[in-house]
Motif scaffolding. Structure first.
Motif, short mmCIF file in Angstrom:
data_model
loop_
_atom_site.label_atom_id
_atom_site.label_comp_id
_atom_site.label_asym_id
_atom_site.label_seq_id
_atom_site.Cartn_x
_atom_site.Cartn_y
_atom_site.Cartn_z
N SER A 20 0.80 -1.21 0.00
CA SER A 20 0.00 0.00 0.00
C SER A 20 0.84 1.28 0.00
CB SER A 20 -0.95 -0.01 1.20
OG SER A 20 -0.23 -0.40 2.35
N ALA A 21 1.79 1.39 0.89
CA ALA A 21 2.55 2.63 0.96
C ALA A 21 4.04 2.34 1.01
CB ALA A 21 2.15 3.43 2.20
N PRO A 22 4.84 3.17 0.32
CA PRO A 22 6.28 2.96 0.38
C PRO A 22 6.82 3.21 1.78
CG PRO A 22 5.71 4.82 -1.09
CD PRO A 22 4.45 4.33 -0.48
N ARG A 23 7.84 2.49 2.13
CA ARG A 23 8.48 2.73 3.42
C ARG A 23 9.95 3.02 3.16
NH1 ARG A 23 8.03 -2.41 6.47
NH2 ARG A 23 8.40 -3.18 4.36
N PRO A 24 10.25 4.26 2.85
CA PRO A 24 11.61 4.61 2.44
C PRO A 24 12.66 4.20 3.46
CG PRO A 24 10.18 6.56 2.44
CD PRO A 24 9.35 5.42 2.91
N GLU A 25 12.25 4.15 4.73
CA GLU A 25 13.25 3.82 5.76
C GLU A 25 13.79 2.40 5.55
OE1 GLU A 25 10.14 4.54 6.28
OE2 GLU A 25 9.21 2.79 7.24
N ALA A 26 12.99 1.56 4.90
CA ALA A 26 13.44 0.18 4.65
C ALA A 26 14.70 0.18 3.80
CB ALA A 26 12.35 -0.61 3.95
N LEU A 27 14.85 1.21 2.97
CA LEU A 27 16.00 1.27 2.08
C LEU A 27 17.29 1.58 2.81
CD1 LEU A 27 14.27 3.26 -0.75
CD2 LEU A 27 14.81 0.84 -0.72
N ASP A 28 17.17 2.15 3.98
CA ASP A 28 18.37 2.50 4.75
C ASP A 28 18.86 1.33 5.58
OD1 ASP A 28 18.33 5.02 3.72
OD2 ASP A 28 17.04 5.81 5.31
N ARG A 29 18.10 0.26 5.60
CA ARG A 29 18.54 -0.90 6.38
C ARG A 29 19.83 -1.46 5.81
NH1 ARG A 29 13.56 -4.27 6.15
NH2 ARG A 29 12.01 -2.86 6.99
N THR A 30 20.71 -1.86 6.70
CA THR A 30 21.98 -2.40 6.22
C THR A 30 21.77 -3.80 5.65
OG1 THR A 30 22.46 -3.17 8.43
CG2 THR A 30 23.42 -1.05 7.78
N LEU A 190 11.06 2.69 -2.56
CA LEU A 190 11.77 3.84 -3.09
C LEU A 190 10.72 4.87 -3.51
CD1 LEU A 190 14.82 4.35 -3.69
CD2 LEU A 190 14.26 3.96 -6.09
N PRO A 191 10.77 6.05 -2.92
CA PRO A 191 9.75 7.03 -3.27
C PRO A 191 9.84 7.41 -4.74
CG PRO A 191 11.20 7.86 -1.52
CD PRO A 191 11.77 6.57 -2.00
N ASP A 192 8.72 7.77 -5.30
CA ASP A 192 8.68 8.16 -6.71
C ASP A 192 8.32 9.64 -6.75
OD1 ASP A 192 8.29 8.46 -9.40
OD2 ASP A 192 7.22 6.55 -9.62
N LEU A 206 6.49 3.61 -13.77
CA LEU A 206 6.67 3.86 -12.34
C LEU A 206 8.11 3.57 -11.97
CD1 LEU A 206 3.53 2.12 -10.83
CD2 LEU A 206 3.94 4.58 -11.11
N ARG A 207 8.59 4.25 -10.95
CA ARG A 207 9.98 4.06 -10.57
C ARG A 207 10.23 2.62 -10.10
NH1 ARG A 207 13.04 8.36 -6.65
NH2 ARG A 207 14.87 8.62 -7.93
N SER A 208 9.27 2.09 -9.37
CA SER A 208 9.48 0.72 -8.87
C SER A 208 9.49 -0.28 -10.03
CB SER A 208 8.40 0.36 -7.85
OG SER A 208 7.13 0.64 -8.39
N ASP A 209 8.64 -0.05 -11.01
CA ASP A 209 8.66 -0.94 -12.18
C ASP A 209 9.97 -0.81 -12.92
OD1 ASP A 209 6.18 -1.74 -11.51
OD2 ASP A 209 5.12 -0.60 -13.06
N ALA A 210 10.46 0.42 -12.95
CA ALA A 210 11.72 0.66 -13.64
C ALA A 210 12.85 -0.10 -12.96
CB ALA A 210 12.03 2.15 -13.66
N LEU A 211 12.81 -0.13 -11.64
CA LEU A 211 13.84 -0.86 -10.92
C LEU A 211 13.77 -2.36 -11.20
CD1 LEU A 211 13.93 0.92 -7.47
CD2 LEU A 211 15.87 0.58 -9.01
N VAL A 212 12.56 -2.86 -11.21
CA VAL A 212 12.39 -4.28 -11.51
C VAL A 212 12.90 -4.57 -12.92
CG1 VAL A 212 10.74 -6.16 -11.84
CG2 VAL A 212 10.46 -4.56 -9.93
N ALA A 213 12.55 -3.68 -13.83
CA ALA A 213 12.99 -3.88 -15.21
C ALA A 213 14.51 -3.83 -15.32
CB ALA A 213 12.36 -2.82 -16.12
#
Ligand code: ADP
Ligand code: MG
Length: 693
Positions: A20-30, A190-192, A206-213
């Motif tokens: 449902s919603a992006p959680r950008p903080e997840a990206l900072d996890r080591t 990742l926020p778009d 979408l940015r997330s689709d772009a990443l998957v691609a």
């Protein structure tokens, strides 16, 4: 039956589930929060610059491996790389010697059976239990299938179209592939930040689709679409920051200098040659800028020896004609002195008074030069950044030319504008591809001298190893005896200027006794007092010397058309741009010129050193070399990018992204007043480069 996923025809096995919603903080996890990453792997990944999940997502595949065609086991033939799929029947391990372990698995499909072979991967045996479904990529050798990569139980896609990441010896590509796959589960975190209407108008995914691609493409096209979306974001942010910077500048007011008149006509007369069409065009562009009150910010780029100095002088004289002052700022004392030498006579001929100001001047001369600048007695001042020190007061500075501007930091460029708004012409002889110029100097207009004056012969460059360097000196002697002059560049010693100077002196003495016996040899380095340095340059120009043994102080600007040969010792230690600059010291007249690069044996060189020297031999074209440099060093590390304090571009491929860059420029122009999530990215990229007014 066969699992699907081959040859880019079917969807990838798994798309990350939308949340449902992006959680950008997840990206900072080591990265050790991933189950497959322990402390040791964590350390190895860190060496690749990969610390967080976000880093993993931004780790762009360097290339993609084509899918291998799939074959039935009974159809295997020849040594073509292909893929087979089937079930494991049994395995065996053999150790013919201490260093070799051979794992074999009997694999069967509906057409037949074959032994698949792995070397030194015994641990795999456990995973290859009878009944395991495998897909193997490799080739037939002596009736066995040598496995290069594999997938078990339908997971992964090594035999398919697959990303190849910048890897290290410690972290193999396969591991990175696996980790990237895990990282992808966070693609939606990742926020778009792109405004929705931009996304729609530009038809961007979408940015997330772009990443998957990007990480899991089914085809080159899909990967490229994804990468371009991510690159667009970067370029947009970059352009937004740059254009805002440009807008601030437009609020400053400079003196409008009208049209060129009598002084400039006399200047043209005084030149011993006609200007080339490229020079004329640059001049016209400069004239247009100078007619307005928006301070000119123009980049004049042209290869070494293309004739920028004449154009620069023209711009300075435009100020003088209006009773104002011009400044010519060079990055080193030698270059400033050299400029002064070059333009002195010409300026005298048109009745213009100039002065040299560098921090190396004795106090008295320094004070006298300052006084001349403050009173307006000096109409043009030539110097180093000494020109923009606070204690230097200008009567009326209207045009400043900054030579080799990339050598000046943002700081110094800003100091130039401090409290005044002169028109500024930046010059560079390290041409960068136009795309890159727009990217890095998006707030500058660009003029280009794309061709040198006619009648120049391309410099002949050869690369010899040390044991054959005697031949190089034999050639050099022949030139000198025919009345030409030469440079010998000493090895680069980075520890200290003093050491470098000493090494150069020793080398000069040695050469004078040996290879260059009987010739007039002098040594030029950065530790010489300015007066001596100037005197040396003057004597060399006047042909009172045959050869200059020098450190890289002559890298930029030295202009002696009779010098037709240059030897660069330990050439492998210099950068490509630097070598090109050095080479540019010859080939400045109509005589055939030569550049000899001397290095250790080729086998001892690093790949990139070899690539640099090869590129140099292959072409004289500075733009081509700049592109080669880009290739060898990668986009992120570019000169200018580093200096302007901009963070690396992770997804942009400057050469391929020309059109995209233009789009980003246009879109950015429409977003100058926009406020929204993109701001964060602009802030991040320009954080230390101070873009907010
Ligand atoms: P750059 O600064 O671009 O490396 P310079 O301005 O020092 O190049 O010019 C290189 C040489 O070419 C100089 O000796 C200069 O006098 C000469 N030159 C410049 N313009 C012309 C021209 N239009 N025709 C012939 N020679 C020229
Ligand atoms: Mg020059």
């Amino acid at each position: 039956m066969l699992p699907n996923g081959f040859a880019g025809l079917d969807p990838p096995p798994e798309w990350p589930r939308p949340r449902s919603a992006p959680r950008p903080e997840a990206l900072d996890r080591t990265l050790d929060t991933l189950s497959s990453v322990g402390p040791s792997l964590k350390g190895k990944l860190a060496k690749l610059g990969l610390r967080t999940i976000g880093d993993l997502l931004r780790h762009r595949p360097r290339r993609y491996e084509a899918a291998a065609p799939e074959r039935r086991i009974s159809d295997l033939f020849g040594s073509e790389e292909c893929a087979i799929a089937g079930e494991v029947r049994r395995t065996s391990v053999r150790r013919p010697n201490r260093r070799l372990a051979i794992l074999k698995a009997r694999v069967a499909d509906e057409s037949g059976e074959i032994d698949a072979v792995w070397f030194n991967q015994v641990w795999l045996a456990d995973k290859l239990q009878p009944g395991t479904h495998v897909r193997l990529r490799g080739q037939l050798r002596r009736n066995e299938f040598n496995v290069r990569s594999y997938d078990l139980n339908g997971v992964g896609a090594t035999a398919d179209y697959a990303p190849v990441y910048p890897a290290s010896e410690e972290v193999p590509p396969k591991k990175l592939r696996e980790l990237a796959g895990q990282g992808l589960e966070h693609a939606r975190d990742l926020p778009d930040p792109l405004p929705a209407e931009v996304k729609e108008r530009e038809a961007l995914p979408l940015r997330s689709d772009a990443l998957v691609a990007l990480h899991r493409p089914r085809s080159q096209e899909e990967a490229e679409r994804g990468r371009r979306r991510l690159a667009f974001d970067e370029l947009l942010v970059l352009q937004l920051g740059l254009q805002r910077r440009g807008r601030e500048r437009e609020e400053a007011v400079a003196a409008a200098l009208g049209d060129p008149r009598e002084l400039l006509a006399r200047y043209r007369e005084a030149l011993p040659f006609d200007l080339t069409p490229h020079q004329e065009r640059a001049i016209a562009e400069i004239d247009a800028d100078l007619a307005g009150t928006v301070p000119m910010q123009r980049l004049l780029q042209g290869d070494v020896g293309s004739g920028k100095t004449v154009v620069a002088l023209y711009a300075l004289l435009r100020a003088v004609e209006k009773g104002r002052q011009g400044a010519l700022m060079a990055p080193t004392e030698t270059l400033a002195e050299q400029h002064a030498l070059t333009v002195e006579d010409l300026l005298a001929e048109v009745g213009v008074r100039s002065v040299l100001l560098t921090s190396a001047l004795p106090a008295k001369e320094h004070a006298a030069a300052r006084a001349a600048i403050a009173s307006g007695e000096a109409q043009i001042a030539i110097g180093t950044h000494a020109l923009i020190q606070p204690e230097v007061e200008w009567a009326d500075l209207a045009v400043a030319v900054v030579d080799e501007q990339h050598r000046f930091g943002v700081e110094q460029r800003r100091a130039l504008a401090e409290g005044r708004s002169p028109h500024v012409l930046h010059m560079t002889a390290t041409p960068i591809p136009r795309t890159l110029a727009l990217t890095v100097y998006g707030d500058l207009s660009v003029s280009e001298i794309a061709k040198p004056p006619a009648g120049r012969k391309p410099i002949v460059t050869s690369w010899v190893t040390e044991e054959r360097s005697a031949e190089a000196y034999t050639r050099l002697r022949a030139h000198l005896e025919a009345g030409r002059q030469a440079y010998v560049i000493c090895p680069l010693i980075t520890e200290s200027q003093t050491m470098e100077a000493r090494a150069a002196e020793q080398e000069a003495e040695r050469l004078a006794r040996a290879e260059l016996k009987g010739l007039r040899v002098a040594c030029l380095h950065g530790k010489l007092p300015p007066r001596e340095r100037r005197e040396l340059m003057r004597r060399f120009k006047a042909r009172e010397l045959d050869a200059l043994v020098a450190t890289t102080v002559i890298e930029v600007g030295v202009d002696v058309p009779n010098a037709t040969i240059i030897i660069v010792q330990e050439a492998d230690r210099f950068g490509l741009a630097q070598l090109h600059q050095l080479r540019g010291r010859v080939g400045r007249g109509s005589e055939q010129s030569y550049c000899l690069l001397v290095s250790r044996p080729k086998e001892e060189l690093t790949d990139s050193a070899r690539a640099r020297l090869e590129a140099l031999v292959a072409t004289n074209d500075g733009f081509e070399l700049a592109e080669a440099d880009l290739e060898i060093r990668g986009e992120g590390q570019l000169l200018g990018t580093r200096q302007s304090g901009l963070s690396d571009l992770a997804f942009t491929r400057l050469r391929a992204d020309r059109a995209l860059l233009e789009r980003a420029r246009e879109v950015a122009a429409g977003l100058l007043d926009y406020e929204g999530p993109l701001e964060d990215d602009v802030e991040r990229m320009f954080g230390d480069a101070d873009v907010s007014a």
